[in-house]
Scaffold this active site. Structure first.
Site, PDB file in Angstrom:
ATOM      1  N   SER A  67     -11.282  -0.349   2.728  1.00 29.89           N
ATOM      2  CA  SER A  67     -10.100  -1.152   3.523  1.00 29.89           C
ATOM      3  C   SER A  67      -9.135  -0.197   4.064  1.00 29.89           C
ATOM      4  CB  SER A  67      -9.523  -2.023   2.992  1.00 29.89           C
ATOM      5  OG  SER A  67      -9.005  -2.158   3.918  1.00 29.89           O
TER       6      SER A  67
ATOM      7  N   GLU B  36      -4.805   2.336   5.646  1.00 34.30           N
ATOM      8  CA  GLU B  36      -4.621   2.687   4.182  1.00 34.30           C
ATOM      9  C   GLU B  36      -5.640   3.938   3.822  1.00 34.30           C
ATOM     10  OE1 GLU B  36      -6.379  -0.415   0.881  1.00 34.30           O
ATOM     11  OE2 GLU B  36      -5.915  -1.612   3.232  1.00 34.30           O
TER      12      GLU B  36
ATOM     13  N   ARG C  11       1.002  -1.333  -0.291  1.00 35.37           N
ATOM     14  CA  ARG C  11       0.484   0.383  -0.164  1.00 35.37           C
ATOM     15  C   ARG C  11       0.935   1.224  -0.211  1.00 35.37           C
ATOM     16  NH1 ARG C  11      -1.953  -3.708  -0.787  1.00 35.37           N
ATOM     17  NH2 ARG C  11      -4.202  -4.631   0.048  1.00 35.37           N
TER      18      ARG C  11
END
Length: 229
Positions: A146, A216, A94
């Protein structure tokens, strides 16, 4: 910056796909499948577009968008169009050079998919991925995706569940009871509601498990264009 459909051109040459930053992930996957190219089945049902997916290095399970990447064309604050090969860029879980720089605007990307297959079979695999995601995640509800990254050796949803935070509400935002790493907008959630809920979860999980969750999610003020002096 949202380039959207103004930058949504896509072209296939053999095993190479050139996609503008505004190409939706679903279109990228569908285009590859129609040409019998494997490698993007997993991204078919993930919201977003090519540019944003590269900034975040979007992924699922062991797959990530930077995997088949060959090169990226982009602008930085010097307003000079440049192209960098995959080896000249950094990608992690990420994370990416573009996320670190904070001043880059992705224009397009080139991917090379070496594995071929039957288009019908690939389409069937994409549909199977879609059904699996819909069974596990609250995709039929408005969410911000998410929320937390995976801490080493743990799953954020399980940590949040074990802390008894499923269904916790702040304003119009609520932690999904279907998958605890998602925050659902019940219809009137504000950005402040979501941020407050993220902060609450981060604090509670740290207090009860000693594990520090890392977001995230990207907050807008963190990605504001930073011109160079």
């Amino acid at each position: 910056m949202l380039l959207g459909d103004l930058f949504a051109g896509i072209e296939v040459r053999g095993e190479t796909i050139e996609a503008a930053a505004g190409v939706p992930n679903a279109l990228l996957a569908e285009t590859a499948a129609l040409r019998g190219l494997r490698g993007f089945e997993w991204i078919f049902d993930i919201p977003g577009r090519v540019g944003g997916s590269l900034v975040q290095n979007a992924g699922m399970n062991e797959c990530c968008v930077s995997g088949p990447l060959e090169s990226v064309t982009f602008l930085r604050s010097d307003v000079r169009l440049q192209t960098a090969g995959r080896d000249g860029l950094e990608f992690g879980y990420r994370s990416s050079s573009f996320k670190t720089w904070g001043d880059a605007v992705i224009v397009s990307a080139r991917f090379r998919l070496g594995e071929r297959g039957d288009p019908g079979e690939i389409a069937g695999e994409m549909e199977a991925v879609r059904r699996k995601r819909h069974a596990r995640f609250p995709v039929s509800q408005p969410t911000c995706g998410s929320v937390f990254k995976r801490p080493e050796g743990h799953f954020p949803g399980k940590l949040i569940e074990d802390c008894g935070l499923g269904g916790t509400v702040v304003g119009g935002a609520v932690i999904s009871t279907m998958h605890h790493n998602f925050i659902v907008n019940t219809g009137a959630a504000t950005a402040a509601d979501v941020k407050a809920l993220v902060d609450l979860v981060t604090r509670r999980v740290l207090e009860r498990t000693g594990i520090s969750l890392e977001r995230e999610l990207i907050y807008l003020e963190e990605t504001a264009f930073r011109p160079r002096g």
